[in-house]
Design a protein around this motif. Structure first.
Motif, PDB file in Angstrom:
ATOM      1  N   ILE A  18       1.183  -1.359   0.317  1.00  0.00           N
ATOM      2  CA  ILE A  18       0.071  -0.025   0.276  1.00  0.00           C
ATOM      3  C   ILE A  18       0.480   1.349   0.070  1.00  0.00           C
ATOM      4  O   ILE A  18       0.548   1.921  -0.865  1.00  0.00           O
ATOM      5  N   MET A  19       2.124   1.233   0.739  1.00  0.00           N
ATOM      6  CA  MET A  19       3.125   2.443   0.357  1.00  0.00           C
ATOM      7  C   MET A  19       3.491   2.844  -0.804  1.00  0.00           C
ATOM      8  O   MET A  19       3.400   4.060  -1.482  1.00  0.00           O
ATOM      9  N   LEU A  20       3.771   1.390  -1.759  1.00  0.00           N
ATOM     10  CA  LEU A  20       4.672   2.095  -2.915  1.00  0.00           C
ATOM     11  C   LEU A  20       3.103   2.274  -3.538  1.00  0.00           C
ATOM     12  O   LEU A  20       3.470   3.320  -4.712  1.00  0.00           O
ATOM     13  N   VAL A  21       2.068   2.151  -3.928  1.00  0.00           N
ATOM     14  CA  VAL A  21       0.628   2.015  -4.343  1.00  0.00           C
ATOM     15  C   VAL A  21       0.575   4.071  -3.880  1.00  0.00           C
ATOM     16  O   VAL A  21      -0.077   4.515  -5.669  1.00  0.00           O
ATOM     17  N   SER A  22       0.824   4.437  -2.957  1.00  0.00           N
ATOM     18  CA  SER A  22       0.696   5.888  -2.174  1.00  0.00           C
ATOM     19  C   SER A  22       2.193   6.615  -2.977  1.00  0.00           C
ATOM     20  O   SER A  22       1.401   7.472  -3.370  1.00  0.00           O
ATOM     21  N   VAL A  23       2.796   5.853  -2.533  1.00  0.00           N
ATOM     22  CA  VAL A  23       3.839   6.663  -4.339  1.00  0.00           C
ATOM     23  C   VAL A  23       3.870   7.373  -5.238  1.00  0.00           C
ATOM     24  O   VAL A  23       4.278   7.793  -5.439  1.00  0.00           O
ATOM     25  N   THR A  24       3.328   6.033  -5.692  1.00  0.00           N
ATOM     26  CA  THR A  24       2.239   5.794  -6.995  1.00  0.00           C
ATOM     27  C   THR A  24       1.818   7.325  -7.036  1.00  0.00           C
ATOM     28  O   THR A  24       1.293   8.327  -8.056  1.00  0.00           O
ATOM     29  N   GLU A  25       0.341   7.127  -6.470  1.00  0.00           N
ATOM     30  CA  GLU A  25      -0.139   8.462  -6.197  1.00  0.00           C
ATOM     31  C   GLU A  25       0.133  10.189  -6.279  1.00  0.00           C
ATOM     32  O   GLU A  25      -0.630  10.221  -6.580  1.00  0.00           O
ATOM     33  N   ARG A  26       0.959  10.036  -4.560  1.00  0.00           N
ATOM     34  CA  ARG A  26       1.847  11.232  -5.049  1.00  0.00           C
ATOM     35  C   ARG A  26       2.425  11.723  -4.857  1.00  0.00           C
ATOM     36  O   ARG A  26       3.871  12.199  -4.517  1.00  0.00           O
ATOM     37  N   THR A  27       3.130  11.316  -6.440  1.00  0.00           N
ATOM     38  CA  THR A  27       4.310  11.043  -7.243  1.00  0.00           C
ATOM     39  C   THR A  27       4.093  12.750  -7.706  1.00  0.00           C
ATOM     40  O   THR A  27       4.939  13.946  -7.391  1.00  0.00           O
ATOM     41  N   ARG A  28       2.798  13.290  -7.933  1.00  0.00           N
ATOM     42  CA  ARG A  28       3.032  15.153  -7.828  1.00  0.00           C
ATOM     43  C   ARG A  28       3.545  15.477  -6.780  1.00  0.00           C
ATOM     44  O   ARG A  28       4.726  16.368  -6.838  1.00  0.00           O
ATOM     45  N   GLU A  29       3.292  15.289  -5.734  1.00  0.00           N
ATOM     46  CA  GLU A  29       3.175  16.144  -4.352  1.00  0.00           C
ATOM     47  C   GLU A  29       4.421  16.325  -4.169  1.00  0.00           C
ATOM     48  O   GLU A  29       5.614  17.083  -3.479  1.00  0.00           O
ATOM     49  N   ILE A  30       4.927  14.758  -4.211  1.00  0.00           N
ATOM     50  CA  ILE A  30       6.930  14.507  -4.100  1.00  0.00           C
ATOM     51  C   ILE A  30       7.667  15.673  -5.118  1.00  0.00           C
ATOM     52  O   ILE A  30       8.746  16.237  -3.720  1.00  0.00           O
ATOM     53  N   GLY A  31       7.121  15.157  -5.833  1.00  0.00           N
ATOM     54  CA  GLY A  31       8.282  16.367  -7.075  1.00  0.00           C
ATOM     55  C   GLY A  31       8.194  17.614  -6.609  1.00  0.00           C
ATOM     56  O   GLY A  31       8.810  18.535  -6.881  1.00  0.00           O
ATOM     57  N   ILE A  32       6.945  18.177  -6.188  1.00  0.00           N
ATOM     58  CA  ILE A  32       6.603  19.633  -5.503  1.00  0.00           C
ATOM     59  C   ILE A  32       7.810  19.689  -4.879  1.00  0.00           C
ATOM     60  O   ILE A  32       8.062  20.557  -3.874  1.00  0.00           O
ATOM     61  N   ARG A  33       7.975  18.888  -3.680  1.00  0.00           N
ATOM     62  CA  ARG A  33       8.000  18.738  -2.435  1.00  0.00           C
ATOM     63  C   ARG A  33       9.466  19.256  -2.444  1.00  0.00           C
ATOM     64  O   ARG A  33      10.963  19.924  -2.491  1.00  0.00           O
ATOM     65  N   LEU A  34       9.978  17.968  -3.611  1.00  0.00           N
ATOM     66  CA  LEU A  34      11.524  18.064  -4.238  1.00  0.00           C
ATOM     67  C   LEU A  34      12.449  19.249  -4.886  1.00  0.00           C
ATOM     68  O   LEU A  34      13.026  20.054  -4.392  1.00  0.00           O
ATOM     69  N   ALA A  35      11.251  19.474  -5.589  1.00  0.00           N
ATOM     70  CA  ALA A  35      11.484  21.257  -6.100  1.00  0.00           C
ATOM     71  C   ALA A  35      11.448  22.105  -5.358  1.00  0.00           C
ATOM     72  O   ALA A  35      11.979  23.206  -5.853  1.00  0.00           O
ATOM     73  N   VAL A  36      11.398  22.090  -4.312  1.00  0.00           N
ATOM     74  CA  VAL A  36      11.178  24.118  -3.483  1.00  0.00           C
ATOM     75  C   VAL A  36      12.218  23.965  -2.803  1.00  0.00           C
ATOM     76  O   VAL A  36      12.177  25.084  -1.811  1.00  0.00           O
ATOM     77  N   GLY A  37      12.980  22.465  -2.492  1.00  0.00           N
ATOM     78  CA  GLY A  37      13.826  22.241  -1.935  1.00  0.00           C
ATOM     79  C   GLY A  37      14.048  20.902  -0.332  1.00  0.00           C
ATOM     80  O   GLY A  37      14.782  21.034   0.535  1.00  0.00           O
ATOM     81  N   ALA A  38      13.105  20.609  -0.415  1.00  0.00           N
ATOM     82  CA  ALA A  38      12.812  19.496   0.050  1.00  0.00           C
ATOM     83  C   ALA A  38      14.046  17.989   0.260  1.00  0.00           C
ATOM     84  O   ALA A  38      14.099  18.328  -1.114  1.00  0.00           O
ATOM     85  N   SER A  39      14.663  17.432   1.003  1.00  0.00           N
ATOM     86  CA  SER A  39      15.922  17.171   0.683  1.00  0.00           C
ATOM     87  C   SER A  39      15.609  15.844   0.371  1.00  0.00           C
ATOM     88  O   SER A  39      13.831  15.180   1.190  1.00  0.00           O
ATOM     89  N   ALA A  40      15.893  14.704  -0.181  1.00  0.00           N
ATOM     90  CA  ALA A  40      15.526  13.264  -0.347  1.00  0.00           C
ATOM     91  C   ALA A  40      15.270  12.957   0.888  1.00  0.00           C
ATOM     92  O   ALA A  40      14.446  12.057   1.731  1.00  0.00           O
ATOM     93  N   GLY A  41      16.032  13.337   2.125  1.00  0.00           N
ATOM     94  CA  GLY A  41      16.512  12.238   3.536  1.00  0.00           C
ATOM     95  C   GLY A  41      15.055  13.167   3.982  1.00  0.00           C
ATOM     96  O   GLY A  41      14.735  12.020   4.604  1.00  0.00           O
ATOM     97  N   GLN A  42      14.369  13.937   4.137  1.00  0.00           N
ATOM     98  CA  GLN A  42      13.069  14.420   4.183  1.00  0.00           C
ATOM     99  C   GLN A  42      11.319  13.542   3.753  1.00  0.00           C
ATOM    100  O   GLN A  42      10.893  13.793   4.454  1.00  0.00           O
ATOM    101  N   VAL A  43      12.126  13.437   2.601  1.00  0.00           N
ATOM    102  CA  VAL A  43      10.778  13.114   1.797  1.00  0.00           C
ATOM    103  C   VAL A  43      11.743  10.789   2.090  1.00  0.00           C
ATOM    104  O   VAL A  43       9.863  10.533   2.748  1.00  0.00           O
ATOM    105  N   LEU A  44      11.949  10.881   2.145  1.00  0.00           N
ATOM    106  CA  LEU A  44      12.743   9.429   2.891  1.00  0.00           C
ATOM    107  C   LEU A  44      12.216   8.955   4.349  1.00  0.00           C
ATOM    108  O   LEU A  44      11.172   8.620   4.584  1.00  0.00           O
ATOM    109  N   LEU A  45      12.363  10.011   5.332  1.00  0.00           N
ATOM    110  CA  LEU A  45      11.648  10.459   6.598  1.00  0.00           C
ATOM    111  C   LEU A  45      10.655   9.842   6.954  1.00  0.00           C
ATOM    112  O   LEU A  45       9.439   9.080   7.879  1.00  0.00           O
ATOM    113  N   GLN A  46       9.379  11.434   5.779  1.00  0.00           N
ATOM    114  CA  GLN A  46       7.927  11.074   5.933  1.00  0.00           C
ATOM    115  C   GLN A  46       7.428   9.856   5.706  1.00  0.00           C
ATOM    116  O   GLN A  46       6.724   9.489   6.642  1.00  0.00           O
TER     117      GLN A  46
END
Length: 402
Positions: free
Chosen positions: A298-326
């Motif tokens: 289900i988390m893998l499905v969640s990653v696919t569903e929230r790809t745009r959200e993840i992209g925006i976070r990474l684009a505005v300066g969020a680090s890969a570690g912060q996304v990993l932690l979330q």
């Protein structure tokens, strides 16, 4: 920044209630099953220990054949005991009491009430061997035993079934076609090691059961209580020596009887119970693994569903570690939530099972902590791969998803 990442993870979990419920369900079932199985198993072990302790220490059971506590092997061909065998054992210096036991299944009647029960022909020493007190009345007198008088002592279950709250002492019941005067009632003992009702019995003098009910002079077994200073090994050796002599068994011939002590019974039942509990707990633990796989999927499905959200976070300066932690926090929280609910559910099931099976409710703090810790470990292990996948998304590729 760390607090914001954790808060965002909790917000996502709360916002997707159905997905959260389905994700934690596997962990809930797994943790609940493990805790319920282990708790019920420990309650069963406590019940076995209490039942064996009620038999008293240094208690031996002597039976014809070499069956012990397992399946019969030669018991039908082996000669039965006699009352003289029990008397011979009672005279041994290492023996405190020895009581013959003649078992006979009968229907007992009083007025309009009747009950099918087990009638044991024995001696007054039987209650001493079993450390069984009288609730009311008395046991047999020596002249009643020697004459085979039609007198009896009732177990609590039989007394309640036939007489309700009335005092049965002095009343006359019918055992098969024999009129039998009630001398007393034994104190209540409850369920035994195998769940049987220990109070569902009637005691009569051995000769009375042999002559009036069975029509023979056989003794099915002999209950022996050793003196306190005597070890079980020395007592068994002495009993075997006397019985081999009385039954004329040659030096090279094996015993045609078995002698078992209460400690052996306790160890055997405890070992069986431990194996069964471990087996059931292992099967239940598999559902924890299934729950972890469910979280990962289900988390893998969640990653696919929230790809745009993840992209925006990474684009505005969020680090890969912060996304990993979330995503890792989301997985761990889901596992811990499932673990907490599973603990409550498992204890509730174990309590209900203990009441239904009439065994002690014996929860283990160590097992509860282990199950909860294992649920957290599942969150970390099975949540890491989806979290890493989310953290490695390219921001430009992620923003292409609409």
């Amino acid at each position: 920044m760390l607090w914001e990442t954790i808060t965002l993870a909790f917000t996502t979990i709360i916002r997707n209630k159905l997905r959260t419920f389905l994700t934690v369900l596997g962990v809930v079932i797994g943790v609940a099953a493990v805790i319920a199985m282990v708790t019920i198993g420990q309650g069963s072990s406590a019940q076995v220990s209490a039942s064996v302790a009620a038999l008293g220490t240094n208690v031996l059971t002597v039976r014809p054949g070499t069956r012990g506590f397992g399946p019969p092997t030669g018991g039908a061909q082996a000669p039965r005991f006699s009352l003289k065998d029990a008397e011979a054992l009672a005279e041994l210096p290492v023996v405190g009491f020895a009581a013959p036991v003649v078992s006979s299944g009968q229907t007992v009647v009083f007025g309009n009430a009747n009950v099918a029960t087990q009638v044991y022909g024995t001696s007054n020493d039987y209650t001493r061997v079993q450390n069984w007190a009288m609730r009311t009345g008395r046991s047999f007198e020596p002249h009643e035993e020697s004459a085979g008088s039609a007198v009896c002592v009732l177990g609590q279950t039989v007394a309640t079934t036939l007489f309700g709250n009335s005092d049965p002492v002095g009343q006359t019941i019918r055992v098969k076609n024999v009129a039998c005067q009630v001398l007393g009632v034994l104190s209540a003992r409850g369920s035994g090691s195998f769940g049987q009702d220990q109070d569902d019995l009637v005691l009569m003098p051995a000769k009375a059961v042999q002559r009036r009910l069975e029509g023979n002079s056989n003794v099915d077994s002999i209950a022996v209580a050793l003196r306190k200073s005597v070890s079980a090994e020395d007592g068994i050796a002495a009993v075997q020596s006397v019985l081999r002599e009385r039954r004329r068994i040659g030096l090279t011939q094996p015993d045609n009887f078995s002698v078992s002590d209460s400690k052996e019974l306790s160890n055997m039942l405890g070992g069986i119970n431990t194996v069964l509990t471990g087996l059931l707990s292992s099967v239940a633990a598999v559902s924890l693994l299934v729950g972890g796989i469910g979280i990962m999927n289900i988390m893998l499905v969640s990653v696919t569903e929230r790809t745009r959200e993840i992209g925006i976070r990474l684009a505005v300066g969020a680090s890969a570690g912060q996304v990993l932690l979330q995503f890792l926090v989301e997985a761990v929280v889901l596992s811990l939530l499932g673990g907490a609910i599973g603990i409550g559910l498992g204890l509730a099931i174990a309590y209900g099972g203990s009441v239904f099976m009439a065994i002690p409710f014996a929860p283990s703090g160590a097992v509860v902590a282990l199950a909860f810790g294992f649920s957290a470990l599942i969150g970390v292990v099975f949540g890491y791969f989806p979290a890493r996948r989310a953290a490695r998304l390219d921001p430009i590729e992620a923003l292409r998803y609409q």
